[in-house]
Design a protein around this motif. Structure first.
Motif, PDB file in Angstrom:
ATOM      1  N   LEU A   7      -4.556   3.440   3.768  1.00 58.46           N
ATOM      2  CA  LEU A   7      -5.335   2.521   4.598  1.00 58.46           C
ATOM      3  C   LEU A   7      -5.947   3.333   5.730  1.00 58.46           C
ATOM      4  CD1 LEU A   7      -2.942  -0.569   4.838  1.00 58.46           C
ATOM      5  CD2 LEU A   7      -5.118  -0.460   3.623  1.00 58.46           C
TER       6      LEU A   7
ATOM      7  N   PHE B 175      -8.883  -2.126   4.601  1.00 61.19           N
ATOM      8  CA  PHE B 175      -8.038  -3.287   4.911  1.00 61.19           C
ATOM      9  C   PHE B 175      -8.679  -4.580   4.415  1.00 61.19           C
ATOM     10  CE2 PHE B 175      -5.657  -6.258   7.623  1.00 61.19           C
ATOM     11  CZ  PHE B 175      -4.379  -5.772   7.417  1.00 61.19           C
TER      12      PHE B 175
ATOM     13  N   CYS C 205       0.827  -1.214   0.000  1.00 64.23           N
ATOM     14  CA  CYS C 205       0.000   0.000   0.000  1.00 64.23           C
ATOM     15  C   CYS C 205       0.859   1.262   0.000  1.00 64.23           C
ATOM     16  CB  CYS C 205      -0.937  -0.010   1.203  1.00 64.23           C
ATOM     17  SG  CYS C 205      -2.246  -1.246   1.093  1.00 64.23           S
TER      18      CYS C 205
END
Length: 502
Positions: A171, A177, A164
């Motif tokens: 996130l 998630f 990510c």
């Protein structure tokens, strides 16, 4: 010198301070309150943490209230975990009572009725300033410990965070998630495997189940934006009183996982945000955790280890932690050993197990020539407690059975109208209660998956068109054998042979 005079000197010398302090009350000897034998705690030792314990109805909450009031009066901000919902009265002055006047006359302290600056916080659907944090702020290590993941699963979480970061996928909340967990085992499987190695579907499934468990306890309300800035906990009002932030937790008593998650994240955020302070004249912030057993009730070994580490380290940031619970054994021994201040209200002995617990509790206090600790622990009245603190040199003070002073604020909850008015006038309410759902991993991955699906659909159409084209050309092309059989030369030859035979 008689026993009473010797005891008075013993207490006044043992609790003498050079710097600023808080007065808890006056010491008791043989059932009699010794006037002006003040039991005090130096402000500079309040970052050494502490414990307030005792059976139900013995006055733990009022002792907590007294400490919060006096800290606020000294300009020290306070954060209270209000599990039972009975601390909001700090925002209103005490109406006073004849028994309060009698108590303070016995102690030797004048009683003052006073209100204190209060901020109502919430991590659930209850009204109040919303405390939120993003998944990214937790980080892979803390998130893995909270979810109680195996070493392999923790490695996968680290890979996901790295992916990510590399691909600029924020996130922020649980749906982010969950989406990335699904992506790495489906559409993005080949991409992840090429860059970071193979990820087991079984492991991601186990992680997803742990996330769902947190989600079902209300984690979807806690994870997200706008993130709460812990520096907003250390404010003072215009008169210099420290802000008392009350976190309402009455609706999460049956959700220990969420409570542990929040507490650990908060302590970690405070630790990483505040600068090193060492031993200063007073703490920067004091945090009271009511019903502390909820933190440790279902905590894994990894989570307990993390809590123990933070308790040991956070005092250097000028932060004091106070655990409030019914029995000292509710707090792990490793944490209990770090606590410098103990306020022990009465314990009740109804069973052999209770007597054993009282025996163990009495061993946590200094020896005393004036008390049989085991016996006195069961005989303390409401609003009385054994007190032991650290003096300014870090040495335990003499053990003192203490008649605790009464709270200056209301010893009852706010009405609904009072609570609403308090929340409506909050400066933080409109800062943190706006729901923000900006583009993050969930939206970006959905677009990416949609693009992948479109590409696959186009390629599938091309394959079908190619197959159809081959099938058509095959059906229109004449078979070579049929071509020979139907040719004019072949026919003439066959007819010639037949003619000769005839």
């Amino acid at each position: 010198m008689d026993r009473k005079e010797a005891f008075f000197n013993h207490i006044t010398e043992g609790y003498a301070t050079k710097g600023d302090y808080i007065t808890f009350g006056s010491a008791i000897l043989d059932g009699e309150t010794i006037k002006d034998a003040f039991v005090k705690v130096p402000l500079k030792t309040l970052n050494r943490h502490g414990l307030i314990a005792g059976a139900t109805g013995t006055g733990k909450t009022k002792s907590l209230q007294v400490m919060a009031e006096n800290l606020s009066e000294k300009g020290i901000p306070v954060l209270l975990m209000d599990i039972k919902g009975d601390l909001s009265g700090l925002a209103m002055p005490s109406p006073g009572h004849k028994k309060i006047d009698e108590r303070h006359a016995a102690i030797g302290l004048p009683f003052e009725s006073k209100r204190f600056p209060v901020e109502i916080l919430s991590i659930s659907e209850q009204d109040g300033v919303k405390l939120r944090a993003t998944i990214s702020e937790f980080g892979p290590v803390l998130l893995s410990r909270i979810l109680d993941l195996t070493e392999t699963q923790s490695g996968i979480v680290s890979i996901i965070f790295k992916y990510c970061d590399d691909n600029k996928l924020p996130l922020l909340d649980l749906k982010d998630f969950k989406k990335i967990l699904q992506y790495v085992t489906a559409e993005g499987k080949e991409e992840i495997q090429a860059e970071y190695g193979r990820i087991s579907t079984a492991s991601t499934g186990a992680i997803l189940r742990k996330i769902v468990e947190i989600e079902q306890q209300g984690g979807d309300l806690f994870f997200g934006e706008r993130s709460f800035d812990v520096k907003d906990l250390v404010r003072t009002d215009t008169e210099g009183n420290g802000m008392i932030s009350i976190l309402r937790l009455t609706d999460i008593q049956d959700k220990p996982k969420l409570f542990s998650t929040f507490m650990l994240q908060l302590l970690a955020e405070v630790y990483s945000t505040f600068p090193e302070q060492g031993d200063s004249g007073k703490p920067e912030l004091v945090i009271f955790i009511d019903e502390a057993h909820l933190i440790f009730k279902e905590a894994s070994k990894a989570l307990l280890s993390q809590i123990e580490s933070i308790v040991k380290l956070i005092r250097s940031k000028g932060i004091g932690l106070f655990f409030v619970t019914q029995n000292p054994k509710d707090v792990p021994e490793e944490v209990l050993a770090q606590l410098g201040l103990k306020v022990q209200h009465a314990l009740r002995a109804f069973t052999a197990k209770d007597r054993k617990a009282i025996k163990l509790a009495s061993e946590n206090y200094p020896d005393s020539d004036y008390y049989d600790v085991d016996e006195t622990l069961t005989q303390l009245g409401i609003g009385e407690a054994f007190v032991s603190v650290l003096n300014e040199k870090g040495i335990p003070t003499p053990l003192a059975a203490t008649l605790m002073r009464a709270p200056m604020s209301r010893m009852d909850v706010l009405t609904d109208a009072e609570l609403k008015q308090l929340i409506d006038t909050s400066r933080l309410y409109y800062k943190y209660n706006e729901t923000i759902d900006r583009e993050s991993a969930y939206e970006i991955l959905n677009e990416k998956i949609e693009a992948i699906n479109k590409k696959e659909a186009v390629e599938e159409q091309k394959k079908k068109a190619s197959k159809l084209s081959k099938s058509t050309s095959k059906s229109t092309r004449m078979n070579p054998i049929l071509k020979v059989v139907t040719s004019a030369t072949f026919i003439r030859g066959v007819l010639g042979i037949l003619k000769r035979v005839i």
